[in-house]
Structure formats: structure tokens, C-alpha cells
Design a protein around this motif. Structure first.
Motif: not given
Lengths: 323, 457
Positions: A95, A97-98, A270-275, A285-286, A290-291, B209-210, B267, B418, B425, B428-429, B432
Motif C-alpha cells: 500500500d 506509494p513508495l 537522501g532519496g531525492g529529488p522527488d523520490d 532503512y527509513r 526513522v519510523y 533532505k533526510n 538537497l 513519515q 519530496g 525537493q521538487a 530543483t
């Protein structure tokens, strides 16, 4: 210390046809047991050392793997007993989205890593092998990045990629080319990560290829040269067929390795830009750190384990068939 | 060589080695403490973290002095001090392995999750005995309570986001360092002037970031009068796809792409931005007062170089830190831990006096506008003591002090980390991509955030 191989003891205890050797036993069992006891006693040290090794693996490799898989089906908080939740964690994963994005990005990274990372060490090894002078020096130079700690490599490349005064944009400027947003552009970010990864890791693969190249009989090249084969034809008809097996193995190892990409996106984007550079391991890892959701993280790692397991089976089959 | 008659000496030695190896591998550390942590003399030992690292020699010395003074005044309590603070990477492992301290440090983002996952002890029964407990700011106490009002920890620090700026660069750019921007329009103008100084100078920088991009975007949205998440009919929903969200992102987009006052490298995270500020290459960034000593210490700067203003707009994001208790800690340990936290961090005016005097002498900053932990008279008395011993340029923080009270301080949204990932994101958008579609970004992010918020009880 001279240790007898375990098989030797077993061989000694049986005749050529596999039947127990020596005087015929009155009843088979007691003598068999005595021989087993003797075999064990003679190899006691070997068994004890083996036990230490097995214990090490069991404690530090197998137990965490089994525990990790179990955690994927549990909800844990580490202060109370774990609660079984069936496939809940896996459902929640799907579920997210990532989830799909992470797998797609990882697949893309692996593909790009094969394009760059597979060809580059092979080409480098072939070139180094052909060189008459300075071969040892260049070998060391190629291997040098492997010796750098990954975090140093990442920070170094971050300076290179700096869109302001970074090395790469300075070079582009010399050729009057437009400056690039190496890590900040959605289209370029993943390519930039693959370049770092390739630079950092190609030394090891290059050395493997160089060793393999050294093992190709010189007569084959001599014969090819006598037949008037060009460099390209020698490469195509002698080098590549001779190295097919090692190429296949490194390809599989590289797939297994690159699918676990983490440090590059973690430090650089860090996973960017925009995922655009969220990978499976970064997402995992997150979840975990993180969670603080170890159930979800373990479910994700179980999936990754299954996928990598498939590649490992292919790897094992290949190595076995060669053996 | 193996002898026929039995086990040889060499074999024996080998076996012994293997057995020793196996034993060493299987041996697990056990503390051997009694479960209550009380010894036969009635002395309870509590492990606490928060001890400064060896590299922070002065802070560490002060901390150890405090431990000694506390143990002297509380002979039935012994402190087992440990380095480090809340590290999410090791927290679960420490808890699972029985290595988590009895009293552990947390940021304000942590308690909600820790309470929900039952990874902190309920201390409601014991808070009645804590001196000054009733004076603690109720807004800060709320962070450590669950929906039923049970208490799980104590706050020991707080901040609200303001605007940290380089006074020298303000002067160089022809701006008045004593009159920093009070609106986002003024921030934009000042950023343009500062980046016009050239030589790699950046007017305004922000994180992306992060999870730190999401953290700051939340503060941006608050400042524009918006919310990140709201409760509707008992269920949490994303609320940032709003006029406030659009205004915040447009402001960032315009500074980045139209004015080009945010530099080219994006970033970024907190360490990058602090480094830029420490190098004298950054005009302004969004930060709490606690950032000033970090920059001064880490980059060997002077306090006089920096000023602090309140965040423009109507509201800002607040946060802080505190201590919670191991869910497996005995009542004796919790009671002793509460005494330590109160004595060391939620000080009485007498202790505050001793501490401030020492801080003034050893160069530990006194006079920063936060933390403010108490409400009413207790805080007024502490402020008076701080003023007396201040060793930082208090006048540089006047723009913050004067206006911050009018800016509402809001707490972080539920499932903050979360949500911050999702908002990262968006940030970042915008930073960038020049042609970023802000409406589409907000709509897509809100959809993701709704999924995350659906799990909030």
C-alpha cells in the motif's frame, strides 16, 4: 597442526566395495558404533573447530536471517512479546506509494550499473593487460578508490558534483557546455549515483578480470596472430570466450551487489529529488530507523532476500556446473 | 599427530581452544543487577544518558561535577552516566538487548511514537513528588502525555523556529542588522541583496533532505497561516494542499528560481546549512536559538556575528527535548530518575544560580532566548538569573524576543517523520525543478499523507 580430513576416516573404515573391511563382524552394529566412536575420537579437534565455526554462523548469520524473516510477520516493540500479524506487514508494504517506486529505482540503478559498471572494469582490464610499461602503477591507481572509506568517496564526489564551483561543471565550462544539476535533477541524479558507485567499486572487478586474463594461454593469441587476427578479432574470438564464465559470475555478483545500493543515495541525495533515488534499501532503512517499524522493514528485507536468493541460486548453479 | 591410545596433548590443546572460543562466542553480558536496582544498603543505581562526549571537555566536566553534586545531596542514588542521546538507529536494539538506559533522552518528535508503541514507562504515579512539576509549561508537558492524560516523560529543552542571520553580511549588503526582516517579502528582498554580494554568498538557504525538508516546510506552512494535518470527525487528514501550502512553496520557488538567492546547490540538510553559516557565506536560514552555539563552537566564530529574529508570519513550529523512562525500569529507578532529571535540567532558582554562574565562567552560553520550560513566576525568576549572568550578546536576540510571543508556536503533526518524508519530496521538487507544478505536487503529496495519517489513532 595436521588434521585428517573427515572423509579419510570414513574411507578407512570401509573396504573398496563399500563393505566394512577387516574380519567379518559377528553382529554389524556394535563394531560399526566402535568404528564411529573411533572416527569421532580421531577427529575430535576437527569437529570442535567445526562446531565453533557452525556456532559462529548460526549466531551471527543464520539466526539473524531466520529472526528477520519471522519479524516480517510480527509487530514488535521490543519491550513486550512480539505479536503475530500474518501478512499485514506485507499488505502495508504494497500500500505504500513508495514501494513500487523503490523497486523501479533499484531496478534502474542495477541496469545502469551493468551498463557502466560491467563494461568499464572489463575494458580497463583488457587495456591494462595490453600495456607494456607502467602496468603495476596503473593497477594500483585503478584499485586506489576501493581503499577509500565509502563515506569519504561520497563526500569527495559531492564536491565534484557541486552545481556551483564543482569539478564537473568547471570542466564543462572549459568546453563551453552548460552546467548540470548532477544530483538535483530528476533525470541525472540516478546516473550520477551510478558513476560514483562504478568509480568506487571497479578496482576489485578489474583485478579479477586481470587475473582471468593472465590465465588465458598465450598460445591461443599466438595462433590467432599467425592467422592474421586483428586486436578486435582476438578480443572477440579468444578473450571473451575464454572469460565467459568469469564474466557471467561477476555479472551475477554485480546484480546481487547493486540491488543492495544504499550509501550512495543515503549520503548524496537522501532519496531525492522527488523520490527519484529512493531505493529498496533506503526505504527499508527509513522503515526501521526513522519510523521504528521493524515489522515493516523486515517484511521488505524478506522480499529483497527472496529476489536476491533467486540470483544466488543461478550463481550457485553456474559455479557448480563449472566445477 | 593423533596417537592410537587416545587424545594427544596437541589435540587436547586444540580442543580446549575450540571450547574456549565457543564459550566466548556464546557468553552474553548479563548485568547481574537486582531487578529493582536497589542494593543491600538501599542505594539505587540508575543509568542515564545525555553525558557530553569527551570532545566537549567543558560540558563534560560540568556534567560530571553535577553528577558528583547530585550524588552528594542524594546519597541513596548513584548515577551511571552514559554518553549519547536519542539515536533511532540503536534505540530498538538497545531496548531489545536490555541495554537501554533507565532514563533516556528524546526529541519532541519521539514521545508520541514511543508512547504508542509502549516503549516508555508510565510515570503518572510518581510526578506528584517532583518539585516545580506544576510550574512546567503545560504546552510542553502535553508532548509527553497520551490521549488519556497519562505522563511518560519530562521536557528539558524547547525551541521555536526563528530566523538566524549573519549580522556582518547584513551590514555589507546595506541592511540594518538590528532590524531583520519581519515579513516574508522582506526576507525575499534581504536575500536578494545578500546574494548580490557575489563570491558564492547565498541569501537564504533551506533543507530538503533526510526528512529535514519536510520539517522546515511544515514551519513554512504554519507561518503562512496553514496546517499540515487536521482532525476531522475524529480522523486525521492532510491539510497542506491549501492556500498556505501554495504560498509557502511559491515563496521558496521565487527565491530559488526568480531571484536566484538560494544558491545552486540543493538537497541540503542541517549540517550543510550550518557549515555555510559558519563559513560566512549564508545570510539567513530558519532555525531555533540552539543553532547559534553550535555554529559558534563548531566553526570557531563569535556570538556577536549572529542575530536572531522571530519567524515572519503568524505561527511557527516548536520542538524540544526531554527524558523518558525505560519501560522495564523498576518504580525505585523511575523515582530516582525523576529526581535526577528535575535536579539537573528542571532546576530550582538556587540551582539555576549555581549553574549560570559556572556557565558564565566556563563560556557555556547564557542569555539565549530559549529554552523556557516553566510558566509564570518560576520562569520570570529564571529569566532574571540568566540576565544577570548573560555571556552572549542578548541585544542581538531582541528582534526574536520582541515578536516571538505574538507568533503562535505549533507542535509537530502526528506521524511527523513519515509526513516529513512526503514533504521532503515536495520541497525537493520546488528547489530543483524550475517548472515544478506546485498544485500537482501538493495534491499528490496530500494523497500520500492521507494514507499515512489513516493509521493515527
Amino acid at each position: 597442526m595436521s588434521l585428517q580430513p573427515l572423509s579419510t576416516a570414513a574411507e578407512k573404515a570401509t573396504g573398496e566395495d563399500g563393505s566394512p573391511s577387516g574380519p567379518a563382524p559377528r553382529t554389524g552394529k556394535p563394531v560399526g558404533n566402535a568404528r564411529l566412536r573411533r572416527a569421532v575420537r580421531e577427529n575430535l579437534v576437527a569437529y570442535l573447530f567445526l562446531a565453533a565455526g557452525v556456532l559462529c554462523f548460526a549466531l551471527f548469520s543464520w539466526y539473524p536471517i531466520v529472526r528477520g524473516v519471522l519479524l516480517g510477520f510480527q509487530q514488535v516493540n521490543f519491550s513486550e512479546p512480539a505479536r503475530w500479524v500474518g501478512l499485514d506487514n506485507f499488505r502495508r508494504l504494497v500500500d505504500d506509494p513508495l514501494f513500487l517506486t523503490a523497486w523501479q529505482n533499484t531496478g534502474y540503478f542495477t541496469l545502469l550499473a551493468l551498463v557502466f559498471g560491467f563494461a568499464a572494469p572489463f575494458a580497463t582490464a583488457v587495456i591494462l593487460n595490453e600495456l607494456r610499461h607502467g602496468r603495476s602503477y596503473l593497477r594500483m591507481t585503478v584499485y586506489l578508490p576501493v581503499m577509500l572509506p565509502p563515506i569519504v568517496t561520497m563526500l569527495l564526489w559531492r564536491q565534484f558534483y557541486d552545481p556551483g564551483p564543482g569539478l564537473f561543471n568547471n570542466v564543462l565550462e572549459v568546453f563551453q557546455l552548460p552546467a548540470q544539476q548532477w544530483l538535483e535533477s530528476e533525470n541525472l541524479a540516478m546516473v550520477s549515483l551510478v558513476l560514483v558507485s562504478t568509480w568506487a567499486n571497479m578496482g576489485t572487478t578489474t583485478l579479477i578480470y586481470l587475473a582471468a586474463l593472465g590465465g588465458i594461454p598465450g598460445e591461443l593469441y599466438e595462433a590467432a596472430e599467425l592467422d592474421g587476427a586483428s586486436i578486435r578479432q582476438r578480443l572477440w574470438h579468444v578473450t571473451i570466450p575464454q572469460m565467459r564464465f568469469i564474466l557471467m559470475i561477476t555479472l551475477l555478483l554485480q546484480v546481487i551487489g547493486t540491488m543492495q545500493v544504499f550509501v550512495e543515495p543515503f549520503v548524496l541525495t537522501g532519496g531525492g529529488p522527488d523520490d527519484a533515488t529512493v531505493t529498496v534499501l533506503l526505504l527499508l532503512y527509513r522503515y526501521a530507523f526513522v519510523y521504528n517499524d521493524f515489522g515493516l522493514a523486515s517484511a521488505m528485507s524478506t522480499l529483497l532476500f527472496v529476489v536476491l536468493g533467486l540470483f544466488s541460486v543461478v550463481y550457485l548453479r553456474l559455479t557448480r556446473s563449472k566445477g | 599427530m593423533v596417537g592410537m591410545s587416545g587424545i594427544s596433548r596437541r589435540q587436547l590443546l586444540g580442543s580446549a581452544t575450540a571450547v574456549a572460543l565457543s564459550l566466548a562466542l556464546t557468553a552474553c553480558g548479563g548485568s547481574g543487577d537486582s531487578p529493582s536496582g536497589v542494593d543491600k544498603n538501599g542505594v539505587v543505581t540508575i543509568s542515564v544518558n545525555g553525558m557530553p562526549a569527551k570532545t566537549q571537555a567543558v560540558d563534560r566536566k560540568n556534567f560530571m561535577e553535577d553528577v558528583a553534586a547530585f550524588e552528594k545531596s542524594h546519597p541513596k542514588i548513584k548515577i551511571d552516566a552514559r554518553e549519547g542521546q536519542m539515536d533511532p538507529k540503536t534505540f530498538a536494539a538497545k531496548l531489545a538487548g536490555g541495554q537501554l538506559e533507565d532514563v533516556y533522552y528524546v526529541y519532541f518528535t519521539d514521545p508520541a511514537g514511543l508512547i504508542q508503541r509502549r516503549q516508555a514507562a508510565d510515570i503518572s504515579k510518581y510526578t506528584g513528588d517532583v518539585p516545580y512539576f506544576e510550574d512546567i509549561d503545560p504546552a510542553l508537558m502535553k508532548v509527553f502525555k497520551d490521549a488519556e492524560g497519562k505522563t511518560y516523560g519530562l521536557p528539558t529543552g524547547n525551541y521555536s523556529m526563528g530566523l538566524l542571520y549573519n549580522r556582518d553580511l547584513f551590514a555589507k549588503a546595506g541592511l540594518d542588522p538590528d532590524k531583520p526582516p519581519a515579513t516574508w517579502e522582506e526576507v525575499r528582498t534581504a536575500a536578494k541583496k545578500i546574494s548580490a554580494l557575489g563570491d558564492g554568498t547565498v541569501g537564504y538557504a533551506d533543507y530538503s533532505k533526510n526528512n529535514q525538508g519536510g520539517w522546515h516546510l511544515t514551519s513554512w506552512i504554519y507561518s503562512m497561516g496553514g496546517e499540515v494535518a487536521t482532525k476531522q470527525d475524529g480522523r486525521w487528514k492532510a491539510a497542506f494542499d491549501s492556500e498556505a501550502g501554495r504560498k509557502a512553496l511559491n515563496a521558496l520557488h521565487d527565491m530559488r528560481w526568480t531571484d536566484k538567492s538560494m544558491g545552486t546547490r540543493q538537497l541540503l540538510e542541517i549540517a550543510d546549512v550550518q557549515k555555510m553559516m559558519g563559513a560566512g557565506k549564508l545570510g539567513m536560514y530558519m532555525a531555533g536559538p540552539d543553532n547559534i552555539p553550535t555554529i559558534v563552537k563548531q566553526f570557531e566564530r563569535e556570538y556577536e556575528e549572529y542575530g536572531l529574529a522571530a519567524l515572519p508570519g503568524t505561527a511557527t513550529l516548536g520542538g524540544g527535548d526531554g527524558f523518558m523512562f525505560n519501560p522495564k525500569a523498576s518504580p525505585e529507578k523511575i523515582k530516582a530518575g525523576l529526581q535526577w532529571v528535575q535536579w539537573k535540567y528542571l532546576r530550582s532558582p538556587e540551582r539555576e544560580n549555581v549553574d549560570s554562574k559556572r556557565s558564565q565562567k566556563t563560556g557555556v552560553p547564557i542569555g539565549l532566548p530559549q529554552p523556557r520550560l516553566f510558566a509564570g513566576e518560576a520562569q520570570a525568576e529564571i529569566d532574571r538569573i540568566h540576565e544577570q549572568y548573560a555571556n552572549t550578546p542578548v541585544k542581538n536576540y531582541q528582534p526574536f524576543i520582541e515578536r516571538n510571543a505574538q507568533v503562535e508556536t505549533k507542535v509537530e503533526p502526528p506521524n511527523a517523520q513519515q509526513l516529513y518524508t512526503v514533504l521532503d519530496g515536495v520541497m525537493q521538487a520546488v528547489l530543483t525543478k524550475e517548472d515544478a507544478d506546485i498544485d500537482a505536487l501538493l495534491a499528490a503529496a496530500a494523497k500520500k499523507a492521507d494514507t499515512i495519517l489513516a493509521s493515527v489513532k
